[in-house]
Design an enzyme around this catalytic site. Structure first.
Site, PDB file in Angstrom:
ATOM      1  N   ASP A  53       0.857  -1.187   0.000  1.00 45.87           N
ATOM      2  CA  ASP A  53       0.000   0.000   0.000  1.00 45.87           C
ATOM      3  C   ASP A  53       0.893   1.236   0.000  1.00 45.87           C
ATOM      4  OD1 ASP A  53      -2.648   1.311   0.268  1.00 45.87           O
ATOM      5  OD2 ASP A  53      -1.719   2.100   2.087  1.00 45.87           O
ATOM      6  N   TYR A  58       3.697   9.531   1.204  1.00 48.49           N
ATOM      7  CA  TYR A  58       4.559   8.812   2.143  1.00 48.49           C
ATOM      8  C   TYR A  58       6.047   9.071   1.839  1.00 48.49           C
ATOM      9  CZ  TYR A  58       0.175   6.244   3.027  1.00 48.49           C
ATOM     10  OH  TYR A  58      -1.127   5.911   3.308  1.00 48.49           O
ATOM     11  N   LYS A  87      -1.625   6.532  -4.453  1.00 48.93           N
ATOM     12  CA  LYS A  87      -2.738   7.465  -4.186  1.00 48.93           C
ATOM     13  C   LYS A  87      -2.358   8.861  -4.636  1.00 48.93           C
ATOM     14  CE  LYS A  87      -3.493   4.899   0.132  1.00 48.93           C
ATOM     15  NZ  LYS A  87      -2.164   4.480   0.593  1.00 48.93           N
ATOM     16  N   HIS A 118      -6.744   9.917  -2.349  1.00 47.27           N
ATOM     17  CA  HIS A 118      -6.329   9.691  -0.960  1.00 47.27           C
ATOM     18  C   HIS A 118      -7.324  10.293   0.038  1.00 47.27           C
ATOM     19  CE1 HIS A 118      -2.362   9.023   1.431  1.00 47.27           C
ATOM     20  NE2 HIS A 118      -3.397   8.786   2.199  1.00 47.27           N
TER      21      HIS A 118
HETATM   22  N1  NAP Z   1      -5.709   5.937   3.199  1.00 45.73           N
HETATM   23  C1  NAP Z   1      -5.274   6.608   4.237  1.00 45.73           C
HETATM   24  O1  NAP Z   1      -5.621   7.782   4.439  1.00 45.73           O
HETATM   25  C2  NAP Z   1      -4.345   5.952   5.229  1.00 45.73           C
HETATM   26  C3  NAP Z   1      -4.201   6.519   6.503  1.00 45.73           C
HETATM   27  C4  NAP Z   1      -3.339   5.901   7.408  1.00 45.73           C
HETATM   28  C5  NAP Z   1      -2.661   4.730   7.060  1.00 45.73           C
HETATM   29  N2  NAP Z   1      -2.805   4.202   5.794  1.00 45.73           N
HETATM   30  C6  NAP Z   1      -2.081   2.961   5.393  1.00 45.73           C
HETATM   31  O2  NAP Z   1      -2.281   1.985   6.399  1.00 45.73           O
HETATM   32  C7  NAP Z   1      -1.020   1.459   6.805  1.00 45.73           C
HETATM   33  C8  NAP Z   1      -1.098   0.946   8.231  1.00 45.73           C
HETATM   34  O3  NAP Z   1      -1.442   1.967   9.150  1.00 45.73           O
HETATM   35  P1  NAP Z   1      -0.418   2.498  10.244  1.00 45.73           P
HETATM   36  O4  NAP Z   1       0.935   2.325   9.721  1.00 45.73           O
HETATM   37  O5  NAP Z   1      -0.841   3.860  10.622  1.00 45.73           O
HETATM   38  O6  NAP Z   1      -0.705   1.629  11.542  1.00 45.73           O
HETATM   39  P2  NAP Z   1      -0.811   0.092  11.966  1.00 45.73           P
HETATM   40  O7  NAP Z   1      -0.500  -0.804  10.831  1.00 45.73           O
HETATM   41  O8  NAP Z   1      -2.110  -0.049  12.670  1.00 45.73           O
HETATM   42  O9  NAP Z   1       0.342   0.027  13.074  1.00 45.73           O
HETATM   43  C9  NAP Z   1       1.697  -0.124  12.720  1.00 45.73           C
HETATM   44  C10 NAP Z   1       2.545  -0.326  13.982  1.00 45.73           C
HETATM   45  O10 NAP Z   1       2.054  -1.433  14.719  1.00 45.73           O
HETATM   46  C11 NAP Z   1       3.132  -2.120  15.323  1.00 45.73           C
HETATM   47  N3  NAP Z   1       3.090  -3.536  14.858  1.00 45.73           N
HETATM   48  C12 NAP Z   1       2.932  -3.985  13.597  1.00 45.73           C
HETATM   49  N4  NAP Z   1       2.911  -5.328  13.562  1.00 45.73           N
HETATM   50  C13 NAP Z   1       3.063  -5.739  14.853  1.00 45.73           C
HETATM   51  C14 NAP Z   1       3.128  -7.003  15.463  1.00 45.73           C
HETATM   52  N5  NAP Z   1       3.003  -8.146  14.764  1.00 45.73           N
HETATM   53  N6  NAP Z   1       3.317  -7.044  16.814  1.00 45.73           N
HETATM   54  C15 NAP Z   1       3.440  -5.910  17.538  1.00 45.73           C
HETATM   55  N7  NAP Z   1       3.362  -4.679  17.011  1.00 45.73           N
HETATM   56  C16 NAP Z   1       3.181  -4.599  15.676  1.00 45.73           C
HETATM   57  C17 NAP Z   1       4.415  -1.445  14.887  1.00 45.73           C
HETATM   58  O11 NAP Z   1       4.815  -0.585  15.953  1.00 45.73           O
HETATM   59  P3  NAP Z   1       6.363  -0.274  16.223  1.00 45.73           P
HETATM   60  O12 NAP Z   1       6.771   0.570  15.076  1.00 45.73           O
HETATM   61  O13 NAP Z   1       6.339   0.463  17.519  1.00 45.73           O
HETATM   62  O14 NAP Z   1       7.061  -1.587  16.259  1.00 45.73           O
HETATM   63  C18 NAP Z   1       3.996  -0.647  13.674  1.00 45.73           C
HETATM   64  O15 NAP Z   1       4.730   0.527  13.485  1.00 45.73           O
HETATM   65  C19 NAP Z   1      -0.075   2.647   6.583  1.00 45.73           C
HETATM   66  O16 NAP Z   1       1.295   2.258   6.616  1.00 45.73           O
HETATM   67  C20 NAP Z   1      -0.556   3.149   5.248  1.00 45.73           C
HETATM   68  O17 NAP Z   1      -0.060   2.325   4.195  1.00 45.73           O
HETATM   69  C21 NAP Z   1      -3.661   4.785   4.890  1.00 45.73           C
END
Ligand code: NAP
Length: 326
Positions: A53, A58, A87, A118
């Site tokens: 994604d 980013y 996006k 986005h």
């Molecule tokens: N369309 C949009 O507007 C939008 C908005 C936000 C996000 N996104 C997309 O969604 C993706 C995911 O969202 P996000 O990055 O905000 O948050 P997330 O995936 O909910 O959380 C990521 C964090 O969770 C922890 N983690 C991941 N796997 C783990 C595991 N197996 N065990 C323990 N901790 C774990 C890590 O923390 P640590 O780093 O502390 O290890 C990691 O940095 C983004 O990267 C992006 O591609 C899209």
């Protein structure tokens, strides 16, 4: 090398394309460098990830592109075996083709599998700004402006630069207003989704319209930027429902969030640059499923807790982030 993970569930889009149910998120939350994320992309593809994604905002598509080029040359994976999204960012709603071409150039690809609008308004803030930033040019959602952007998305699809088009950060009322006007219906909807913010109505709406929901922040984005934090936020990995299921399966609560998402029918895009984490996040969808009772228990974890409130996109005169989600 670590094991290679296969048999990850997948969804079929309204285009007929098949999209894996788990992808690697690539937003570094202002915390992880582009190179660190690109290295994780390489590692993740080597252990079996087939979806990424991405997004121009980013600020790492060129580093990811270099890694992809290396993997293609090395014969690790073929382009057609990957499902890659990108996006258009808010400041390029009037020049979507230019934005898409830039992402394609950076990623080193001739097409992306899915290209999103986005956010549904052109309100711009600089990457990395703080939560109090406002842009005096910001405006409320406009159906006409959105449809102008969507027409450009449809042209990208016609031209073959993108194999499917999608929307992100929408609400039911916005979808009600625009879907009847779309010549090409969105194939996917990216929406915030995690146990404490389940968005059941929007999820049902997407499914009913043959739009595949993709849940972002699936673990509750524990590393999210400061601007996206507030006192009332809850931590998904600390919710008693999630903690109980995790203890019963002897897995990390984060992994429960991923299992729950996929069993519920979401595509999920957890971010991690740490190999043990991103391996668990993929592998968990291929083994040891949650029971129907556990899925019921996790429904009770909903706290209506939106994390990405989007307040930096508010327009002059609007002071409450909930206005963005009407
Ligand atoms: N369309 C949009 O507007 C939008 C908005 C936000 C996000 N996104 C997309 O969604 C993706 C995911 O969202 P996000 O990055 O905000 O948050 P997330 O995936 O909910 O959380 C990521 C964090 O969770 C922890 N983690 C991941 N796997 C783990 C595991 N197996 N065990 C323990 N901790 C774990 C890590 O923390 P640590 O780093 O502390 O290890 C990691 O940095 C983004 O990267 C992006 O591609 C899209």
């Amino acid at each position: 090398m670590s094991e290679f993970i296969t048999n990850v569930p997948a969804y079929t889009l309204n285009t007929g394309a098949v999209m894996p149910a788990v992808g690697l998120g690539t937003f570094g939350s202002d915390k992880y460098t582009p190179d660190r994320i690109a290295t994780a992309v390489s590692g993740a593809i080597r252990i079996g990830y087939r979806m990424l994604d991405c997004a121009s905002v980013y600020q790492n598509e060129d580093q990811i592109g270099k890694v992809l080029d290396g993997l293609f040359k090395e014969g690790v994976v073929k382009r057609e075996d990957l499902f890659i999204t990108s996006k258009v960012w808010n400041d390029q709603h009037r020049e979507v083709k230019k934005a898409c071409e830039k992402s394609l150039k950076d990623l080193g690809l001739s097409y992306v599998d899915l290209y999103f609008v986005h956010w549904p308004f052109p309100n711009y803030h600089a990457p990395g700004c703080d939560g109090d930033s406002r842009n005096p040019d910001s405006k409320p959602f406009s159906v006409d402006e959105f449809m102008d952007t969507w027409r450009q998305m449809e042209e990208l699809y016609d031209a073959g630069l993108v194999r499917a088009i999608g929307m992100s950060n929408m609400t039911i009322s916005k979808l009600d207003a625009v879907l009847p006007l779309c010549r090409i219906q969105p194939a996917a909807l990216e929406m915030e989704c995690h146990p404490s913010f389940q968005q059941q109505e929007l999820f049902d709406y997407a499914k009913a319209h043959n739009i595949v929901p993709i849940g972002f922040c699936p673990i509750g984005s524990p590393s999210r930027p400061e601007r996206d934090r507030c006192e009332t936020d809850v931590a998904d990995t600390e919710l008693p429902e999630v903690v109980k299921v995790a203890a019963d399966h002897n897995i990390h609560p984060a992994v429960v969030c991923i299992k729950w998402a996929v069993q519920r029918g979401l595509c999920t895009i957890p971010f991690s640059v740490k190999e043990p984490q991103y391996i668990s996040n993929l592998k968990c969808t291929t083994e040891d499923p949650l029971s129907a009772e556990e899925m019921e228990l996790l429904k009770k974890a909903d706290r209506d807790c939106r994390l990405v409130k989007g307040q930096v996109f508010l327009w002059p005169g609007a002071d409450d982030w909930t206005q963005l989600w009407e």
